[in-house]
Design an enzyme around this catalytic site. Structure first.
Site, PDB file in Angstrom:
ATOM      1  N   HIS A 207      -0.950   5.934  -8.869  1.00  0.00           N
ATOM      2  CA  HIS A 207       0.013   5.093  -8.150  1.00  0.00           C
ATOM      3  C   HIS A 207       0.142   3.681  -8.721  1.00  0.00           C
ATOM      4  CE1 HIS A 207      -3.654   3.385  -6.479  1.00  0.00           C
ATOM      5  NE2 HIS A 207      -2.935   2.337  -6.141  1.00  0.00           N
TER       6      HIS A 207
HETATM    7  C1  UD1 Z   1      -0.805  -1.481  -3.084  1.00  0.00           C
HETATM    8  C2  UD1 Z   1      -1.731  -2.502  -3.778  1.00  0.00           C
HETATM    9  C3  UD1 Z   1      -2.702  -1.759  -4.686  1.00  0.00           C
HETATM   10  C4  UD1 Z   1      -3.438  -0.664  -3.954  1.00  0.00           C
HETATM   11  C5  UD1 Z   1      -2.414   0.259  -3.300  1.00  0.00           C
HETATM   12  C6  UD1 Z   1      -3.074   1.366  -2.532  1.00  0.00           C
HETATM   13  C7  UD1 Z   1      -0.615  -4.663  -4.227  1.00  0.00           C
HETATM   14  C8  UD1 Z   1      -0.098  -5.545  -5.284  1.00  0.00           C
HETATM   15  N1  UD1 Z   1      -0.978  -3.421  -4.623  1.00  0.00           N
HETATM   16  O1  UD1 Z   1       0.007  -0.882  -4.092  1.00  0.00           O
HETATM   17  O2  UD1 Z   1      -3.646  -2.691  -5.180  1.00  0.00           O
HETATM   18  O3  UD1 Z   1      -4.217   0.066  -4.864  1.00  0.00           O
HETATM   19  O4  UD1 Z   1      -1.603  -0.532  -2.417  1.00  0.00           O
HETATM   20  O5  UD1 Z   1      -2.174   2.374  -2.205  1.00  0.00           O
HETATM   21  O6  UD1 Z   1      -0.701  -5.060  -3.094  1.00  0.00           O
HETATM   22  N2  UD1 Z   1       5.646   2.721   0.232  1.00  0.00           N
HETATM   23  C9  UD1 Z   1       6.143   3.622   1.149  1.00  0.00           C
HETATM   24  N3  UD1 Z   1       5.334   3.939   2.216  1.00  0.00           N
HETATM   25  C10 UD1 Z   1       4.103   3.382   2.406  1.00  0.00           C
HETATM   26  C11 UD1 Z   1       3.612   2.480   1.432  1.00  0.00           C
HETATM   27  C12 UD1 Z   1       4.392   2.160   0.360  1.00  0.00           C
HETATM   28  O7  UD1 Z   1       7.238   4.152   1.021  1.00  0.00           O
HETATM   29  O8  UD1 Z   1       3.451   3.671   3.417  1.00  0.00           O
HETATM   30  C13 UD1 Z   1       6.482   2.332  -0.901  1.00  0.00           C
HETATM   31  C14 UD1 Z   1       6.863   0.835  -0.797  1.00  0.00           C
HETATM   32  O9  UD1 Z   1       7.964   0.627   0.001  1.00  0.00           O
HETATM   33  C15 UD1 Z   1       7.085   0.487  -2.241  1.00  0.00           C
HETATM   34  C16 UD1 Z   1       6.086   1.366  -2.972  1.00  0.00           C
HETATM   35  O10 UD1 Z   1       5.752   2.440  -2.094  1.00  0.00           O
HETATM   36  O11 UD1 Z   1       8.372   0.842  -2.646  1.00  0.00           O
HETATM   37  C17 UD1 Z   1       4.859   0.593  -3.378  1.00  0.00           C
HETATM   38  O12 UD1 Z   1       4.182   0.037  -2.240  1.00  0.00           O
HETATM   39  P1  UD1 Z   1       3.490  -1.425  -2.318  1.00  0.00           P
HETATM   40  O13 UD1 Z   1       2.923  -1.739  -1.011  1.00  0.00           O
HETATM   41  O14 UD1 Z   1       4.431  -2.397  -2.929  1.00  0.00           O
HETATM   42  O15 UD1 Z   1       2.338  -1.282  -3.380  1.00  0.00           O
HETATM   43  P2  UD1 Z   1       1.329  -0.080  -3.729  1.00  0.00           P
HETATM   44  O16 UD1 Z   1       1.803   0.567  -4.963  1.00  0.00           O
HETATM   45  O17 UD1 Z   1       1.081   0.824  -2.565  1.00  0.00           O
END
Ligand code: UD1
Length: 361
Positions: A207
């Site tokens: 991820h």
């Molecule tokens: C975040 C953390 C990372 C951690 C990871 C665990 C930062 C910079 N990164 O990354 O260190 O390892 O969490 O998972 O804070 N999304 C959904 N549903 C959810 C969660 C996320 O659809 O429940 C989507 C978001 O809208 C976004 C993407 O996934 O488009 C990434 O989510 P984001 O929270 O930005 O960062 P992670 O990649 O999860």
């Protein structure tokens, strides 16, 4: 004492569970804990299920801030957290790890002069392209208490001139891995649901922005997994970000043999980690859980914060390189590591050490 705990992303719920459970059990008369969820992770199986599985008290506040560019996300959180600190007037702000929620919490607290305790301080990948590296360096710089999971983390801080308030508490994730080891096996139904037998499947996750946001990297990783999946069952719970990007890059043809599933609950994850023949991941937490449960791990990154797992022979860095991944995979098929010369993550009492230290500081 009043503590404001700030969480937002999946790995933080796990770390916070160690401390919240300890407070509930042994410190209720001394500590009032208020949990603030920034909303960074919001899907049921990325958030809610962790609270119910581990019996974490419900967050008093949920800011419901997620997605968007990192700057905008962090800024909105900063504004929301500042209001909560002003309302609640905590004696300490407790922060975990290195996500955008951690950074927003540290900025809000330091500006209002509320002392910060940072759990999982001192970790470094020495790769400033990772948003997490920036978040953790800035948080460590302003924290009053820095709870390091390992000696290496203590030394990393020393190299940056940070020695005051630094404590090697051990790793709260190790506490959690011990607490839930058996319960996860009992309560998880995933092996039955997917018809999996111990030691007869591979668990994979991916991820990280550095892997998913570059088509070439994601392609290399999927290529390796698809190759492995020709001979082994490969279970791949897919993070929402990765799911979107596989579709966006048109890489679906590289996932025909891989078993793609929705993100797993915490118990299902622990159950699969304990039974898998091998784990391939770019997650920090999963690298360690693999180590705690004696499952060999291949890390899909060029560096790791958890150097001990490499030194002790249970983890191999393969990057996003199909050839390296397959080479590491074949190595572990032929050589299963069997001993641990030392145990680097404490003795399962990290959460108690952390609370005792906060109480006297
Ligand atoms: C975040 C953390 C990372 C951690 C990871 C665990 C930062 C910079 N990164 O990354 O260190 O390892 O969490 O998972 O804070 N999304 C959904 N549903 C959810 C969660 C996320 O659809 O429940 C989507 C978001 O809208 C976004 C993407 O996934 O488009 C990434 O989510 P984001 O929270 O930005 O960062 P992670 O990649 O999860």
């Amino acid at each position: 004492m009043k503590i404001l705990t700030i969480v937002g992303a999946r790995p933080q719920f796990i770390k916070a569970a160690a401390i919240s459970r300890q407070i509930e059990k042994n410190y209720k008369s001394q500590i009032t804990e208020i949990i603030l969820h920034t909303g960074q992770h919001f899907d049921n199986n990325m958030s809610e299920i962790f609270f119910s599985d581990m019996n974490i008290p419900k967050p008093k506040i949920n800011l419901k801030i997620s997605g968007g560019n990192h700057g905008a996300m962090t800024a909105k959180m900063l504004e929301g957290i500042e209001k909560v600190i002003l309302d609640e007037k905590p004696d300490y702000v407790l922060l975990y790890g290195d996500t955008n929620s951690t950074l927003a919490g540290s900025l809000a607290a330091v500006k209002l002069k509320v002392p910060i305790a940072h759990v999982e301080a001192g970790l470094r990948s020495y790769n400033m392209n990772m948003p997490e590296e920036v978040n953790r360096i800035l948080t460590d710089r302003v924290a009053k208490l820095l709870f390091c999971p390992t000696n290496i983390a203590v030394n990393n801080l020393k190299k940056e001139g940070i020695t005051e308030g630094v404590i090697n508490s051990g790793d709260v994730m190790y506490d959690i891995s011990l607490i839930f080891k058996e319960e996860a096996q009992k309560k998880s139904t995933i092996k039955r649901r997917l018809n999996l037998k111990t030691n007869e499947f591979i668990l994979a996750t991916c991820h990280r922005a550095e892997n998913t946001d570059k088509k070439e990297n994601l392609k290399e990783i999927l290529n390796a997994l698809e190759n492995i999946a020709k001979n082994f069952t490969v279970i791949f719970p897919v993070h929402p970000r990765t799911k979107k990007l596989i579709e966006f890059y048109n890489l679906d043809s590289l996932t025909t043999n891989i078993v793609l599933i929705e993100p797993l609950s915490f118990f299902d994850t622990l159950a699969l980690e304990q039974s898998a023949k091998m784990i391939l991941t770019d997650s920090g937490g999963i690298q360690k859980e693999a180590f705690f449960y004696n499952t060999p791990c291949i890390t899909l990154r060029d560096e790791t914060e958890w150097i001990e797992t490499i030194e002790l022979g249970w983890n191999i860095l393969a990057g996003a390189n199909s050839k390296n991944i397959l080479q590491a995979f074949n190595f572990f098929i032929d050589h299963h590591p069997f001993e641990k010369k030392y145990l680097p993550y404490g003795d399962g009492m990290a959460s108690k050490i952390i609370i005792d230290t906060i109480l006297i500081s």
